[in-house]
Design a protein around this motif. Sequence first.
Motif, short mmCIF file in Angstrom:
data_model
loop_
_atom_site.label_atom_id
_atom_site.label_comp_id
_atom_site.label_asym_id
_atom_site.label_seq_id
_atom_site.Cartn_x
_atom_site.Cartn_y
_atom_site.Cartn_z
N LYS A 76 -3.28 7.58 6.51
CA LYS A 76 -4.73 7.81 6.65
C LYS A 76 -5.36 6.78 7.57
O LYS A 76 -6.24 7.12 8.38
N THR A 130 -1.69 5.99 2.32
CA THR A 130 -2.81 5.16 2.77
C THR A 130 -2.58 4.71 4.20
O THR A 130 -3.49 4.75 5.03
N ILE A 144 0.86 -1.18 0.00
CA ILE A 144 0.00 0.00 0.00
C ILE A 144 0.90 1.23 0.00
O ILE A 144 2.10 1.13 0.24
N THR A 182 -6.41 -4.82 2.56
CA THR A 182 -5.43 -3.89 3.14
C THR A 182 -5.20 -4.20 4.60
O THR A 182 -4.06 -4.27 5.07
N LEU A 221 -9.04 7.28 7.22
CA LEU A 221 -9.58 6.21 6.40
C LEU A 221 -10.13 5.17 7.38
O LEU A 221 -9.44 4.24 7.78
N PRO A 251 -10.91 0.85 5.91
CA PRO A 251 -10.04 0.33 4.85
C PRO A 251 -10.53 -1.04 4.38
O PRO A 251 -11.23 -1.75 5.11
#
Length: 88
Positions: free
Chosen positions: A46, A43, A39, A59, A52, A55
């Motif tokens: 986040k 990301t 990733i 991930t 995020l 996810p």
Amino acid sequence: MVRSPLTPQQRAAGQRLGAFLRECRGDRKPAEVAHAASISPETLRKIETGRLATPGFATVAALATVLGIPLDELARICLPEMDLPSTG
């Protein structure tokens, strides 16, 4: 397709997940962990900051593998209100 806004519970679960992953990362550099999990470092940032909150499973599974965290442990962190069976 328009995505529904996250509930306060979903945002809180994302914050718990991110904080736990950040703790488990320890002194490892974010770029190192992100690369190993396939990733982007952004990301990972986040996720760790809770920006995020939901996810994708792949991930989360990749991060769990890289950090040596059992997925059932992550489930307990994300869903503390659920009565999940213990593993030991």
